[in-house]
Scaffold this motif. Structure first.
Motif, PDB file in Angstrom:
ATOM      1  N   HIS A 164       0.811  -1.221   0.000  1.00  0.00           N
ATOM      2  CA  HIS A 164       0.000   0.000   0.000  1.00  0.00           C
ATOM      3  C   HIS A 164       0.841   1.266   0.000  1.00  0.00           C
ATOM      4  O   HIS A 164       0.345   2.341  -0.320  1.00  0.00           O
ATOM      5  CB  HIS A 164      -0.954   0.004   1.196  1.00  0.00           C
ATOM      6  CG  HIS A 164      -0.263   0.043   2.529  1.00  0.00           C
ATOM      7  ND1 HIS A 164       0.024  -1.098   3.245  1.00  0.00           N
ATOM      8  CD2 HIS A 164       0.191   1.071   3.280  1.00  0.00           C
ATOM      9  CE1 HIS A 164       0.619  -0.768   4.382  1.00  0.00           C
ATOM     10  NE2 HIS A 164       0.728   0.543   4.427  1.00  0.00           N
ATOM     11  N   VAL A 206       1.580   2.316  -4.031  1.00  0.00           N
ATOM     12  CA  VAL A 206       0.538   2.279  -5.064  1.00  0.00           C
ATOM     13  C   VAL A 206       0.682   3.412  -6.082  1.00  0.00           C
ATOM     14  O   VAL A 206       0.633   3.177  -7.294  1.00  0.00           O
ATOM     15  CB  VAL A 206      -0.867   2.285  -4.425  1.00  0.00           C
ATOM     16  CG1 VAL A 206      -1.942   2.492  -5.478  1.00  0.00           C
ATOM     17  CG2 VAL A 206      -1.106   0.957  -3.694  1.00  0.00           C
ATOM     18  N   GLN A 241       1.407   2.806 -10.076  1.00  0.00           N
ATOM     19  CA  GLN A 241       0.445   3.239 -11.085  1.00  0.00           C
ATOM     20  C   GLN A 241       1.077   4.127 -12.142  1.00  0.00           C
ATOM     21  O   GLN A 241       0.691   4.067 -13.315  1.00  0.00           O
ATOM     22  CB  GLN A 241      -0.727   3.953 -10.405  1.00  0.00           C
ATOM     23  CG  GLN A 241      -1.605   3.019  -9.571  1.00  0.00           C
ATOM     24  CD  GLN A 241      -2.696   3.746  -8.826  1.00  0.00           C
ATOM     25  OE1 GLN A 241      -2.609   4.966  -8.596  1.00  0.00           O
ATOM     26  NE2 GLN A 241      -3.740   3.028  -8.419  1.00  0.00           N
TER      27      GLN A 241
END
Length: 310
Positions: A243, A246, A250
């Motif tokens: 997490h 991320v 992306q």
């Protein structure tokens, strides 16, 4: 000297300037100066010495600080307790969060608490697991979300969600081109790791010892941002939760593989301080925290293992 006067005294002390304190308290510096003068008459002595750069506490002021803090804390506790008895969550809740977790949940938690419990004030503290547990033991924070490593969960911790540990590399790195890789692939890799006694570092070294592989930390960095900057430039890897990267995954800046066979047993857990009874406000914030973390787990926010049920 009432509680408002004590708040004023401590605010000026904290800010070190009448002008800054006036801005914090949304009043004028001249009015604040008159209130300070009134307090000093009541105390029969100067609370501050004026300097060219602001104000510093006098000997009398320094001696009054701990008592003023205790009185305000007791008054706030009495008010919160009375409202709790009436079923109204209120008062300050000091919450400790891991830096990577704060990035994910702080905004949502703030708005949920503000909407549902308008009389609750959140105070957020960031730290790593060891720091947060120390602050809980000292009573400096009321509730915290920490990492727990291994299968056995202490009685004072509440399981929230499993969290993937990933090997992070720069874009195009061949080792992390697949979604998963075995733990033994870490053998000899140039790693950026937090310094001991980081719980992650201890867990990695213990598992590496059992697997008879060599960890190769070429640089130590406790800042997640510094770790990611070093990895993005190429030539080294780091191990952090899914997490936390991320946005970089992306935008194609970094890539990650979940470490498996064996995986690093790591859970987000909820823990309350044992230094005092929890207030209704603390319990409601803890309940909101649990709901947010579990909802995000169902969405896969903590990684692929978060989709597994305990």
């Amino acid at each position: 000297m009432d509680t408002e006067g004590l708040k004023l005294f401590l605010t000026v002390l904290e800010q070190g300037s009448l002008t800054r304190a006036a801005a914090v308290m949304d009043t004028s510096a001249s009015l604040l100066s008159r209130r300070i003068a009134q307090l000093e008459r009541e105390c029969a002595g100067s609370l501050f010495h004026r300097t060219g750069r602001g104000v510093v506490p006098s000997e009398l002021g320094r001696r009054l600080v701990p008592r003023a803090q205790r009185i305000l804390a007791e008054a706030e506790g009495m008010r919160a307790e009375a409202q709790s008895m009436a079923g109204i969550p209120s008062g300050e809740v000091r919450l400790g969060l891991l830096p990577t977790v704060a990035m994910v949940i702080a905004n949502q938690l703030f708005h949920e608490v503000k909407s549902r419990f308008p009389q609750v004030k959140l105070a957020l503290y960031e730290g790593y697991t060891g720091q947060l547990e120390e602050w809980l033991d000292q009573g400096k924070i009321d509730v915290a979300v920490v990492f727990h490593y291994g299968k056995g969960i202490p009685q004072n911790q509440d399981l929230l969600a499993p969290v993937d540990a990933c090997l992070i590399a720069c874009h195009g790195d061949p080792l992390t081109s697949s979604a998963q890789l075995p733990f033994d692939s870490l053998d000899g890799l140039p790693l950026v790791l937090p310094s001991a006694p980081s719980a992650l570092r201890v867990a990695l070294e213990a598992l590496a010892h059992r697997r008879r592989i060599r960890l190769n930390p070429v640089i130590e960095a406790n800042s997640i941002q510094v770790q990611l900057q070093l990895v993005a430039s190429g030539g080294c890897y780091t191990i952090i939760p899914f997490h936390a990267v991320v946005p970089q995954l992306q935008n194609g800046q970094l890539q990650a593989s979940v470490i498996t066979r064996p995986s690093i047993e790591r859970w987000l857990t909820l823990q309350l301080t044992t230094q005092r009874p929890s207030t209704l406000a603390t319990r409601e914030v803890a309940r909101a925290l649990r709901g947010i973390v579990e909802d995000l787990a169902e969405q896969g926010a903590w990684g692929t293992s978060s989709e597994q049920k305990t």
